[in-house]
Write a protein that holds these residues in place. Structure first.
Motif, PDB file in Angstrom:
ATOM      1  N   ARG A   1     -15.214  35.279  16.731  1.00  0.00           N
ATOM      2  CA  ARG A   1     -15.215  35.868  18.078  1.00  0.00           C
ATOM      3  C   ARG A   1     -16.252  35.194  18.965  1.00  0.00           C
ATOM      4  N   GLU A   2     -17.457  35.009  18.448  1.00  0.00           N
ATOM      5  CA  GLU A   2     -18.520  34.392  19.226  1.00  0.00           C
ATOM      6  C   GLU A   2     -18.154  32.965  19.629  1.00  0.00           C
ATOM      7  N   PHE A   3     -17.534  32.238  18.718  1.00  0.00           N
ATOM      8  CA  PHE A   3     -17.116  30.865  19.001  1.00  0.00           C
ATOM      9  C   PHE A   3     -16.078  30.833  20.108  1.00  0.00           C
ATOM     10  N   LEU A   4     -15.051  31.701  20.006  1.00  0.00           N
ATOM     11  CA  LEU A   4     -13.985  31.716  21.005  1.00  0.00           C
ATOM     12  C   LEU A   4     -14.535  32.067  22.388  1.00  0.00           C
ATOM     13  N   CYS A   5     -15.514  32.936  22.424  1.00  0.00           N
ATOM     14  CA  CYS A   5     -16.088  33.350  23.710  1.00  0.00           C
ATOM     15  C   CYS A   5     -16.857  32.214  24.385  1.00  0.00           C
ATOM     16  N   LYS A   6     -17.231  31.202  23.631  1.00  0.00           N
ATOM     17  CA  LYS A   6     -18.002  30.086  24.185  1.00  0.00           C
ATOM     18  C   LYS A   6     -17.118  28.915  24.608  1.00  0.00           C
ATOM     19  N   GLN A   7     -15.787  29.053  24.453  1.00  0.00           N
ATOM     20  CA  GLN A   7     -14.889  27.932  24.729  1.00  0.00           C
ATOM     21  C   GLN A   7     -14.426  27.851  26.179  1.00  0.00           C
ATOM     22  N   GLY A   8     -14.887  28.759  27.009  1.00  0.00           N
ATOM     23  CA  GLY A   8     -14.564  28.698  28.431  1.00  0.00           C
ATOM     24  C   GLY A   8     -13.178  29.195  28.795  1.00  0.00           C
ATOM     25  N   PHE A   9     -12.572  30.012  27.948  1.00  0.00           N
ATOM     26  CA  PHE A   9     -11.251  30.571  28.260  1.00  0.00           C
ATOM     27  C   PHE A   9     -11.408  31.726  29.246  1.00  0.00           C
ATOM     28  N   ASP A  10     -10.491  31.794  30.198  1.00  0.00           N
ATOM     29  CA  ASP A  10     -10.495  32.921  31.145  1.00  0.00           C
ATOM     30  C   ASP A  10      -9.744  34.118  30.581  1.00  0.00           C
ATOM     31  N   SER A  11      -8.877  33.881  29.621  1.00  0.00           N
ATOM     32  CA  SER A  11      -8.168  34.969  28.937  1.00  0.00           C
ATOM     33  C   SER A  11      -7.903  34.547  27.493  1.00  0.00           C
ATOM     34  N   ILE A  12      -8.192  35.432  26.554  1.00  0.00           N
ATOM     35  CA  ILE A  12      -7.913  35.195  25.139  1.00  0.00           C
ATOM     36  C   ILE A  12      -7.108  36.382  24.630  1.00  0.00           C
ATOM     37  N   HIS A  13      -5.952  36.100  24.064  1.00  0.00           N
ATOM     38  CA  HIS A  13      -5.091  37.166  23.534  1.00  0.00           C
ATOM     39  C   HIS A  13      -4.725  36.819  22.095  1.00  0.00           C
TER      40      HIS A  13
ATOM     41  N   SER B   1      16.568  54.462   8.220  1.00  0.00           N
ATOM     42  CA  SER B   1      15.370  55.194   7.768  1.00  0.00           C
ATOM     43  C   SER B   1      14.225  54.266   7.362  1.00  0.00           C
ATOM     44  N   PRO B   2      13.803  53.384   8.256  1.00  0.00           N
ATOM     45  CA  PRO B   2      12.698  52.472   7.921  1.00  0.00           C
ATOM     46  C   PRO B   2      11.341  53.155   8.076  1.00  0.00           C
ATOM     47  N   GLU B   3      10.321  52.493   7.569  1.00  0.00           N
ATOM     48  CA  GLU B   3       8.946  52.931   7.788  1.00  0.00           C
ATOM     49  C   GLU B   3       8.399  52.213   9.020  1.00  0.00           C
ATOM     50  N   LEU B   4       7.762  52.956   9.919  1.00  0.00           N
ATOM     51  CA  LEU B   4       7.192  52.375  11.129  1.00  0.00           C
ATOM     52  C   LEU B   4       5.803  51.826  10.802  1.00  0.00           C
ATOM     53  N   ILE B   5       5.600  50.543  11.070  1.00  0.00           N
ATOM     54  CA  ILE B   5       4.356  49.861  10.710  1.00  0.00           C
ATOM     55  C   ILE B   5       3.655  49.362  11.970  1.00  0.00           C
ATOM     56  N   PRO B   6       2.392  49.766  12.190  1.00  0.00           N
ATOM     57  CA  PRO B   6       1.668  49.274  13.362  1.00  0.00           C
ATOM     58  C   PRO B   6       1.018  47.914  13.102  1.00  0.00           C
ATOM     59  N   TYR B   7       0.881  47.130  14.153  1.00  0.00           N
ATOM     60  CA  TYR B   7       0.018  45.951  14.115  1.00  0.00           C
ATOM     61  C   TYR B   7      -0.651  45.844  15.479  1.00  0.00           C
ATOM     62  N   TYR B   8      -1.676  45.025  15.580  1.00  0.00           N
ATOM     63  CA  TYR B   8      -2.580  45.127  16.718  1.00  0.00           C
ATOM     64  C   TYR B   8      -2.806  43.788  17.423  1.00  0.00           C
ATOM     65  N   SER B   9      -3.129  43.889  18.695  1.00  0.00           N
ATOM     66  CA  SER B   9      -3.562  42.721  19.459  1.00  0.00           C
ATOM     67  C   SER B   9      -4.840  43.074  20.197  1.00  0.00           C
ATOM     68  N   VAL B  10      -5.637  42.054  20.480  1.00  0.00           N
ATOM     69  CA  VAL B  10      -6.878  42.241  21.238  1.00  0.00           C
ATOM     70  C   VAL B  10      -6.914  41.215  22.360  1.00  0.00           C
ATOM     71  N   THR B  11      -7.533  41.592  23.472  1.00  0.00           N
ATOM     72  CA  THR B  11      -7.548  40.739  24.663  1.00  0.00           C
ATOM     73  C   THR B  11      -8.922  40.776  25.316  1.00  0.00           C
ATOM     74  N   LEU B  12      -9.375  39.620  25.752  1.00  0.00           N
ATOM     75  CA  LEU B  12     -10.607  39.525  26.544  1.00  0.00           C
ATOM     76  C   LEU B  12     -10.296  38.706  27.788  1.00  0.00           C
ATOM     77  N   GLU B  13     -10.624  39.239  28.950  1.00  0.00           N
ATOM     78  CA  GLU B  13     -10.333  38.566  30.212  1.00  0.00           C
ATOM     79  C   GLU B  13     -11.595  38.419  31.050  1.00  0.00           C
ATOM     80  N   SER B  14     -11.736  37.262  31.692  1.00  0.00           N
ATOM     81  CA  SER B  14     -12.855  37.058  32.610  1.00  0.00           C
ATOM     82  C   SER B  14     -12.580  37.800  33.911  1.00  0.00           C
ATOM     83  N   LYS B  15     -13.611  37.983  34.702  1.00  0.00           N
ATOM     84  CA  LYS B  15     -13.432  38.633  35.999  1.00  0.00           C
ATOM     85  C   LYS B  15     -12.503  37.819  36.892  1.00  0.00           C
ATOM     86  N   LYS B  16     -12.639  36.498  36.813  1.00  0.00           N
ATOM     87  CA  LYS B  16     -11.782  35.619  37.616  1.00  0.00           C
ATOM     88  C   LYS B  16     -10.316  35.812  37.254  1.00  0.00           C
TER      89      LYS B  16
END
Length: 335
Positions: free
Chosen positions: A113-125, A304-319
């Motif tokens: 996470r720390e590395f990705l935040c230093k790469q200058g991306f305006d949005s990471i998903h 009759s399947p089982e419902l399975i959750p999965y997740y996403s995370v997003t970080l966006e710059s103010k710009k």
């Protein structure tokens, strides 16, 4: 705990990445360098795979597709069209203790996470594969999270006991019409059926023909899936599923149907016979990626399947947030 080094992998290291995908839980076909390469080449994406190393050993990482918008915004996304999830992976823990397992997850994801935040991306998903449950190393540091869903059909159960009345009626209709199913790995047939679905909605297919041709080639070369079709008594293919193999499961990646034959129940017959086929080959479940669209979810619930959750995370710059708000405002004004 030894320090984690995060860096971009060279193409010569992609084999090492694929070995991690094979062993990691929940590594999927969508994480592999071959699948990512198809997306990169056919969709003209910029691909980077970032690896996390401990004492020179690759113990985690994350693939990202990078997009520059008019030279002003840099966007990073772990997925692309018709690749619903990919995201971070970590090496399996050797410990049986839950506390140790959690610590090892965080020891790898925090430097990533720390590395990705230093790469200058305006949005990471980042969209994590089903089975990756702990996204707190991101949400604890201000990333937004979203829950998505998929369906698992348990192949150890008796399919006939789990069918709804609606599905039973469709199966009866399909059998009375003489419909049959079989494996038929033909990209032209699939793309023709897919195009018919979108033509009825006056839309273009979501991906170019070349993408499916590359996927079929990969299926044939690596034996990583198959196409299952429903045919009329005259041999006309009227419905198809593209199924990809995962760990102990198959992934019903995409489907297509000739709308003129929908009332005959060809899709229900496909799922039913796929269930029986995969069960006979000792797969444990079918991952049916149809839970995030209402009309598809309503249909598959008939099994009759089982419902399975999965997740996403997003970080966006103010710009980026400002640009997104302006775009939405302008879009509303236009329409």
């Amino acid at each position: 705990m030894d320090e984690i080094e995060v860096r971009e992998l060279a193409p010569s290291e992609y084999n090492e990445w694929d070995l991690l995908v094979e062993k990691a839980q929940p590594g999927t076909l969508f994480h592999t360098s071959e699948w990512l390469g198809i997306c990169r080449d056919v969709l003209a994406k910029e691909l980077r795979i970032y690896g996390c190393f401990r004492k020179g050993e690759l113990v985690g990482g994350c693939p990202l597709f990078i997009k520059n918008i008019k030279g002003a915004l840099r966007i990073a996304n772990s997925t692309c069209d018709m690749t619903s999830y990919s995201g971070p992976l970590i090496k399996e823990s050797a410990s049986s203790k839950a506390s140790k397992q959690v610590q090892e997850i965080h020891d790898i994801l925090n430097p990533l996470r720390e590395f990705l935040c230093k790469q200058g991306f305006d949005s990471i998903h980042l969209t994590f594969a089903p089975g990756f449950k702990d996204v707190r190393p991101f949400t604890w540091y201000g990333w937004d999270s979203t829950v998505h869903y998929t369906h698992y059909l348990n192949l150890n159960e008796d399919v006939d006991n789990n069918l709804s009345r609606k599905i039973r009626r469709e199966l009866k209709t399909a059998n009375e019409a003489g419909l049959k199913t079989r494996i038929w790995n033909d990209p032209e047939t699939y793309y023709h059926l897919l195009s018919m679905v979108y033509e009825k909605q006056k839309l273009a297919p979501p991906l170019p023909r070349g993408f499916f041709e590359r996927v079929f080639k990969l299926i044939q070369e690596k034996d990583i899936g198959y196409m299952f079709v429903t045919e009329t008594p005259e041999g006309e293919a009227i419905a198809a599923h593209l199924n990809l193999y995962g760990k102990k499961c198959s992934i019903t990646w995409t489907s297509a149907l000739n709308p003129d034959f929908g009332r005959l129940g060809p899709n229900a017959l496909l799922y039913y016979n796929e269930f029986l086929d995969l069960k006979s080959r000792n797969f444990e479940y079918m991952n049916v990626m149809a839970a995030n669209i209402s009309r598809f979810a309503d249909f598959i619930m008939g099994f009759s399947p089982e419902l399975i959750p999965y997740y996403s995370v997003t970080l966006e710059s103010k710009k980026y947030s400002i640009a997104k708000t302006l775009y939405k405002t302008t879009h509303k004004e236009i329409y």
